[in-house]
Motif scaffolding. Structure first.
Motif, PDB file in Angstrom:
ATOM      1  N   PRO A 122      -3.099 -17.187  -9.445  1.00  0.00           N
ATOM      2  CA  PRO A 122      -4.147 -18.213  -9.360  1.00  0.00           C
ATOM      3  C   PRO A 122      -3.606 -19.641  -9.385  1.00  0.00           C
ATOM      4  CG  PRO A 122      -4.784 -16.490 -10.908  1.00  0.00           C
ATOM      5  CD  PRO A 122      -3.343 -16.249 -10.563  1.00  0.00           C
ATOM      6  N   ALA A 123      -2.391 -19.831  -9.906  1.00  0.00           N
ATOM      7  CA  ALA A 123      -1.818 -21.172  -9.993  1.00  0.00           C
ATOM      8  C   ALA A 123      -1.017 -21.556  -8.752  1.00  0.00           C
ATOM      9  CB  ALA A 123      -0.926 -21.270 -11.229  1.00  0.00           C
ATOM     10  N   LEU A 124      -0.795 -20.625  -7.830  1.00  0.00           N
ATOM     11  CA  LEU A 124       0.002 -20.913  -6.641  1.00  0.00           C
ATOM     12  C   LEU A 124      -0.843 -21.577  -5.563  1.00  0.00           C
ATOM     13  CD1 LEU A 124       2.089 -17.608  -6.309  1.00  0.00           C
ATOM     14  CD2 LEU A 124       2.762 -19.760  -7.390  1.00  0.00           C
ATOM     15  N   SER A 125      -0.322 -22.625  -4.969  1.00  0.00           N
ATOM     16  CA  SER A 125      -1.026 -23.324  -3.883  1.00  0.00           C
ATOM     17  C   SER A 125      -0.637 -22.692  -2.556  1.00  0.00           C
ATOM     18  CB  SER A 125      -0.663 -24.822  -3.907  1.00  0.00           C
ATOM     19  OG  SER A 125      -1.077 -25.414  -5.113  1.00  0.00           O
ATOM     20  N   ILE A 126      -1.224 -21.532  -2.269  1.00  0.00           N
ATOM     21  CA  ILE A 126      -0.900 -20.789  -1.057  1.00  0.00           C
ATOM     22  C   ILE A 126      -2.192 -20.385  -0.352  1.00  0.00           C
ATOM     23  CG2 ILE A 126       1.304 -19.923  -1.911  1.00  0.00           C
ATOM     24  CD1 ILE A 126      -0.087 -17.285  -2.566  1.00  0.00           C
ATOM     25  N   ASP A 127      -2.067 -20.145   0.958  1.00  0.00           N
ATOM     26  CA  ASP A 127      -3.211 -19.699   1.748  1.00  0.00           C
ATOM     27  C   ASP A 127      -3.281 -18.182   1.842  1.00  0.00           C
ATOM     28  OD1 ASP A 127      -3.988 -22.394   2.471  1.00  0.00           O
ATOM     29  OD2 ASP A 127      -2.239 -22.399   3.789  1.00  0.00           O
ATOM     30  N   GLY A 128      -2.175 -17.518   1.630  1.00  0.00           N
ATOM     31  CA  GLY A 128      -2.128 -16.066   1.724  1.00  0.00           C
ATOM     32  C   GLY A 128      -0.815 -15.562   1.161  1.00  0.00           C
ATOM     33  N   LEU A 129      -0.690 -14.240   1.049  1.00  0.00           N
ATOM     34  CA  LEU A 129       0.451 -13.647   0.360  1.00  0.00           C
ATOM     35  C   LEU A 129       0.989 -12.458   1.144  1.00  0.00           C
ATOM     36  CD1 LEU A 129       2.129 -13.665  -2.340  1.00  0.00           C
ATOM     37  CD2 LEU A 129       0.452 -12.019  -3.208  1.00  0.00           C
ATOM     38  N   ILE A 130       2.319 -12.404   1.298  1.00  0.00           N
ATOM     39  CA  ILE A 130       3.009 -11.240   1.850  1.00  0.00           C
ATOM     40  C   ILE A 130       3.726 -10.552   0.699  1.00  0.00           C
ATOM     41  CG2 ILE A 130       4.835 -10.457   3.407  1.00  0.00           C
ATOM     42  CD1 ILE A 130       4.167 -12.834   5.201  1.00  0.00           C
ATOM     43  N   LEU A 131       3.613  -9.238   0.636  1.00  0.00           N
ATOM     44  CA  LEU A 131       4.180  -8.489  -0.472  1.00  0.00           C
ATOM     45  C   LEU A 131       5.258  -7.544   0.018  1.00  0.00           C
ATOM     46  CD1 LEU A 131       0.812  -8.597  -0.847  1.00  0.00           C
ATOM     47  CD2 LEU A 131       1.420  -7.618  -3.038  1.00  0.00           C
ATOM     48  N   LEU A 132       6.404  -7.566  -0.642  1.00  0.00           N
ATOM     49  CA  LEU A 132       7.427  -6.545  -0.483  1.00  0.00           C
ATOM     50  C   LEU A 132       7.384  -5.680  -1.731  1.00  0.00           C
ATOM     51  CD1 LEU A 132      10.458  -8.540   0.943  1.00  0.00           C
ATOM     52  CD2 LEU A 132       8.966  -6.977   2.144  1.00  0.00           C
ATOM     53  N   MET A 133       7.174  -4.390  -1.531  1.00  0.00           N
ATOM     54  CA  MET A 133       6.939  -3.518  -2.674  1.00  0.00           C
ATOM     55  C   MET A 133       8.212  -2.845  -3.166  1.00  0.00           C
ATOM     56  SD  MET A 133       3.757  -3.606  -3.603  1.00  0.00           S
ATOM     57  CE  MET A 133       4.212  -5.336  -3.571  1.00  0.00           C
TER      58      MET A 133
END
Length: 338
Positions: A122-133
């Protein structure tokens, strides 16, 4: 031209207006591409702003546009060469589109996942997230399917999480590999695998079985090693070779390297006595002696595809459920054919 004061921490709109000889509202509209400002004035204001060292305040711009122009990348703290190629593909695509990339490490364990989802994200100023699992199915990260910003998983391990994902053709790629070995005249093709807990490992084993059935060759359990640990031991590989295969298809390159080592220790010639092949096309595969036949995973392409999927979700809503990037058979000397 008016110079920016050396002691000033930040150039303001008023500074630009004075230097350009226009009003502050005109500067604001020019820097925000308003159509009611002429092209010559816009260009003049931008030139002055650049000379004074002005840059837009990211927070203010995000409030105005609703966008940060920044994509987050969640990286597990796991050492694996493939992650570097994936990250390169992501960085290349974001740079090409003029976006920023924020890399966020994910420590292993359920507590770290919960901390990331509930406090860090919630504190990150991002528009979206890519996840490497990482290995093991994440628990709390799966909640991103229903909360948080748009997210896409780069998934070569079979972690679905109800999120859009980019995958490669594990089953079809391994089927192509075994087809090639059979096509060179090998009749007793063994499978050297690891744990089947991850979907990618299971899919490669299924690709092996597919190719045997297609060639009319029987499945022989003695020609298969599926250890309890991630990779078979030298002793287990020795037992596999004692069963008399004329080829070994390894679930990933590191296992193939172990097969080559055991074969060398036992005096077996590769590829004359035994063909050996792997999967992933790791950097070491091409410098082995002999160079290793393998299946190339399109890691960079998977990274760039994930960026495209994520931007589609940010700009237009939900992206497709998944995107598949095909693998590629790379034939080298370890299988006896070029």
């Amino acid at each position: 031209m008016q110079e920016a004061s050396p002691g000033r921490a930040r150039v303001t709109i008023a500074d630009i207006a004075r230097a350009a000889g226009v009003s502050k509202p005109t500067v604001s509209r020019a820097l925000n591409d308003h159509r009611d400002v002429g092209a010559a004035t816009r260009e003049r204001v931008r030139e002055v702003a650049a000379e004074l060292g002005w840059f837009p305040h990211a927070g203010a711009r995000a409030l105005r546009t609703g966008r940060h122009d920044t994509i987050g990348l969640l990286m597990p703290l796991t050492h694996w060469w493939g992650y570097a190629d994936i990250q390169y593909g992501i960085a290349e695509e974001t740079a090409r589109r003029g976006l920023h990339l924020l890399v966020q490490p994910l420590h292993p364990g359920e507590r770290a996942e919960r901390e990331f989802v509930t406090r860090t994200l919630p504190a990150l100023s991002i528009d979206g997230l890519i996840l490497l699992m990482p290995e093991g199915t994440p628990r709390h990260v799966g909640a991103l399917a229903h909360t948080g910003p748009p997210a896409v998983v780069i998934d070569d391990r079979g972690h679905r999480l109800d999120l859009p994902y980019v995958e490669s053709t594990n089953r079809a790629g391994f089927r192509d590999l075994v087809r090639h070995l059979v096509g060179t005249g090998r009749k007793r093709v063994a499978f050297a695998g690891g744990q089947l807990d991850d979907a990618f490992a299971q899919e490669r084993f299924e690709g092996y079985q597919d190719a045997l059935r297609e060639a009319g060759l029987p499945y022989d359990p003695e020609l298969t090693v599926l250890p309890a640990d991630r990779e078979p031991t030298a002793e287990e590989l020795g037992e596999l070779l004692a069963a008399g295969p004329d080829a070994v298809a390894a679930a990933w390159d590191e296992i193939a390297f172990g097969v080559l080592n055991v074969a060398h220790t036992e005096g077996r010639r590769v590829p004359e006595d035994l063909a050996v092949a792997g999967f992933d096309d790791s950097p070491i595969a091409r410098v082995m002696r002999p160079p290793l036949t393998t299946v190339r995973q399109p890691f960079r392409e998977m990274g760039s595809a994930a960026v495209r999927m994520l931007l589609d979700a940010i700009e237009h809503g939900a992206p497709p459920a998944h995107f598949t990037v095909p693998t590629e058979l790379v034939v080298r000397a370890s299988c006896g054919a070029r």
